[in-house]
Design a protein around this motif. Structure first.
Motif, PDB file in Angstrom:
ATOM      1  N   MET A 119       0.840  -1.189   0.000  1.00  0.00           N
ATOM      2  CA  MET A 119       0.000   0.000   0.000  1.00  0.00           C
ATOM      3  C   MET A 119       0.870   1.231   0.000  1.00  0.00           C
ATOM      4  O   MET A 119       1.986   1.215   0.456  1.00  0.00           O
ATOM      5  N   SER A 120       0.313   2.286  -0.464  1.00  0.00           N
ATOM      6  CA  SER A 120       1.052   3.529  -0.374  1.00  0.00           C
ATOM      7  C   SER A 120       1.054   3.945   1.082  1.00  0.00           C
ATOM      8  O   SER A 120       0.122   3.675   1.825  1.00  0.00           O
ATOM      9  N   VAL A 157       9.607   7.478  -1.682  1.00  0.00           N
ATOM     10  CA  VAL A 157      10.292   8.562  -2.368  1.00  0.00           C
ATOM     11  C   VAL A 157      10.681   9.640  -1.363  1.00  0.00           C
ATOM     12  O   VAL A 157       9.864  10.029  -0.523  1.00  0.00           O
ATOM     13  N   SER A 196       3.764  -4.367  -4.321  1.00  0.00           N
ATOM     14  CA  SER A 196       4.830  -3.407  -4.645  1.00  0.00           C
ATOM     15  C   SER A 196       4.613  -2.120  -3.873  1.00  0.00           C
ATOM     16  O   SER A 196       3.504  -1.622  -3.805  1.00  0.00           O
ATOM     17  N   ASP A 197       5.662  -1.600  -3.325  1.00  0.00           N
ATOM     18  CA  ASP A 197       5.604  -0.320  -2.627  1.00  0.00           C
ATOM     19  C   ASP A 197       6.833   0.504  -2.928  1.00  0.00           C
ATOM     20  O   ASP A 197       7.941  -0.010  -2.881  1.00  0.00           O
ATOM     21  N   THR A 198       6.619   1.756  -3.209  1.00  0.00           N
ATOM     22  CA  THR A 198       7.726   2.660  -3.503  1.00  0.00           C
ATOM     23  C   THR A 198       7.791   3.741  -2.439  1.00  0.00           C
ATOM     24  O   THR A 198       6.760   4.251  -2.005  1.00  0.00           O
ATOM     25  N   ASP A 252      -2.541   0.621  -5.593  1.00  0.00           N
ATOM     26  CA  ASP A 252      -1.774  -0.580  -5.298  1.00  0.00           C
ATOM     27  C   ASP A 252      -2.582  -1.851  -5.532  1.00  0.00           C
ATOM     28  O   ASP A 252      -2.120  -2.803  -6.115  1.00  0.00           O
ATOM     29  N   LEU A 300      14.535  -5.517  -4.985  1.00  0.00           N
ATOM     30  CA  LEU A 300      14.807  -4.149  -4.559  1.00  0.00           C
ATOM     31  C   LEU A 300      15.223  -3.317  -5.761  1.00  0.00           C
ATOM     32  O   LEU A 300      16.203  -3.638  -6.425  1.00  0.00           O
ATOM     33  N   THR A 340       9.336  -5.017  -4.380  1.00  0.00           N
ATOM     34  CA  THR A 340       8.243  -5.923  -4.701  1.00  0.00           C
ATOM     35  C   THR A 340       8.461  -7.169  -3.864  1.00  0.00           C
ATOM     36  O   THR A 340       9.558  -7.734  -3.850  1.00  0.00           O
ATOM     37  N   VAL A 362       1.657 -11.002  -4.026  1.00  0.00           N
ATOM     38  CA  VAL A 362       2.638 -10.055  -4.551  1.00  0.00           C
ATOM     39  C   VAL A 362       2.212  -8.632  -4.206  1.00  0.00           C
ATOM     40  O   VAL A 362       1.047  -8.281  -4.366  1.00  0.00           O
TER      41      VAL A 362
END
Lengths: 348, 348
Positions: B1-2, B62, B58-60, B345, B100, B145, B56
């Motif tokens: 999740m964001s 920044v 994915s989280d970014t 997400d 990563l 991820t 699965v």
């Protein structure tokens, strides 16, 4: 795999790979042993309890490093997925799904429309579903993690090349880098040549069908993203073998596009050997597969050019490079500092 | 999740979720149907041919959006993996591996040493192997991820809450946001309180063991990253149900840390309901599971607080909010524009 920089803002010194290895690879390696993972090269392999392994690869593209700020977003959408599909192709995996981590400086509808269209068109072509992702505000950064399926134990790897194997490359090499030089104004070329080579730079076609067809045929494979010589060295290192490349034969082969064939042999050779951003497959196969590979090339309507052979000796010989002013020793003939930026994509 | 923005540079208007939906979700949806995918919420599910599904996510993260530029890199390494592990926890998946994608402005050895140590320590704790990745030059951007395993058909989802279910939240809520307000100087607090709450902001503990234990127990689950009310609405929407939250009971429960218990009820309630960055689990379970959940809380040494119940009516009622100056109608009591930046997400 990491893509070479069409527009590298600055080039860090070599030795950075060692840094990454020190901080991540070596320290995390013991952990990898504790879980049931088969580890590939262009992809990592996640072993499940079924008949297939899951090939996984991550690639990030960053504005200013991998593409120009003013790049056509449709083409960018295509390329971001293409470079990931190319990693699956290198493993012989069938594309299944991907996640998208999109960091955007602002929400530009026209940009998103074009970017998603480019991405979607290629995803559709390969039946690869977007299954999730994450969107964040920040400097433009596009991260894709892609998943493919490969029958258990059949993934193509960089290791496995055997002495006497033929070395093959698909398609043509060097066009993408040639286009980049044209776009940067470093080489003059006519508009038609620029258009043709630019297509290879901006809209690479991942060799997914070839990769799947090479299961059980190739002994070793990888995709070409950083230039033939640099990438071939990775394959040879993983296989603990050497290779002899026939430069003269290569320069007369289908490996050269019309654009490069029209140039001086030195230029053409440099592009072919060092180009990068090619997204073709490099593979080794036993001589017994020659007829099969010839048929495969016809079926896929894709040149598969034999460029040399795998040798016992761990060096890399460029036979015939002398004839165009070289020594045949790639470490003397070429500036091999191709990996301008760290990639440890496939370090395990 | 964001993750919610501790330091959002600017807040785009709402409606962006619709944009993303328009450009990606809806256009890619038909593709997802063509491949054998089970789709979860906090995670996507990749169905293999074995006894397990692969979850699965994915989280970014920044710089400037999710963390301060001067954040302790050890803690950043921890948190980047923690938020991804939290998504696996929400699905009841066992962590298996992660990739990563690291975009770095420069190679800072001390930074990499600390970042990788924070990441490794948590990865080790959960037996989660780093299996690949990509390192690129550019503005700091960390994309992970993550992959987890869950017995086929047993993944927890947001959909599934049933009328009469108890709603539970693990741990304590609101501390992370409270710490952020302290760090930003918007709220005065003593150093001890700041230290305790800051730990929750910077070093969240993903509830992996709880998530796995809730398989077959919870009807619906998700992790709390954007604040209880906003996230609860997602769960209720997916389940097509409503809920009644007992505000007074919540304020007296273990859901409040000592730091928030010491504050005025309005402050505490706001943090609990809107906090964000909590990385606790929200789940619904039938009343028949009450004794089991009580035992589970003891076994895990983790408060599992019943905060209300699932109702037929699709609204969300905050019972008792009137007593502290509210109306009980969250759309009037609270500024619910919590999702400051788009997250899709888990849109499928």
């Amino acid at each position: 795999m990491s893509t070479p920089s069409p527009h590298p803002p600055s080039q860090p010194a070599m030795g950075e790979f060692d840094l990454i290895d020190r901080f991540f690879t070596s320290r995390f390696a013991h952990l990898a042993k504790e879980v049931p993972l088969g580890i590939g090269d262009d992809c990592a392999l996640l072993s499940g309890d079924g008949a297939h392994d899951l090939a996984v690869s991550s690639d990030t593209m960053v504005e200013g490093t991998h593409f120009f700020a003013d790049v056509d977003p449709f083409k960018l959408g295509h390329k971001c997925l293409a470079v990931n599909l190319s990693d699956l192709a290198a493993c012989g995996a069938r594309p299944k799904a991907f996640t998208l981590a999109l960091t955007l400086p602002s929400l530009d509808e026209a940009w998103l429309e074009a970017f998603s269209s480019g991405l979607l068109a290629l995803a559709q072509q390969h039946g690869c579903a977007l299954i999730g992702g994450d969107t964040t505000r920040g400097p433009l950064n596009i991260g894709i993690t892609i998943f493919g399926e490969v029958p258990k134990g059949q993934a193509l790897k960089r290791a496995g090349a055997q002495v006497g194997d033929d070395l093959y490359v698909s398609g043509t090499l060097g066009d993408a880098r040639w286009a980049l030089l044209g776009l940067q104004g470093r080489v003059k070329m006519d508009p038609e040549t620029l258009k043709a080579t630019r297509q290879r730079l901006e809209m690479p076609e991942p060799r997914v069908a070839l990769g799947m067809a090479l299961r059980g045929v190739a002994h070793a494979a990888m995709d070409l993203s950083d230039g033939l010589v640099g990438d071939l060295r990775h394959l040879l290192k993983a296989s603990q073998k050497g290779a002899r490349i026939d430069v003269q034969r290569m320069l007369k082969s289908e490996l050269l596009s019309n654009a490069l064939r029209a140039r001086a042999p030195q230029d053409a050779l440099e592009m072919v050997l060092k180009g990068g951003d090619d997204y073709e497959l490099l593979f080794s196969a036993p001589q017994a597969q020659r007829a099969h590979i010839e048929l495969l090339a016809k079926r896929l309507a894709l040149p598969l050019t034999a460029i040399g052979e795998v040798t016992e000796n761990e060096g890399l010989e460029l036979r015939g490079a002398q004839d165009i002013g070289g020594t045949g020793d790639p470490s003397r003939d070429l500036d091999l500092n191709l990996n301008q930026w760290v990639s440890y994509d496939h370090f395990l």
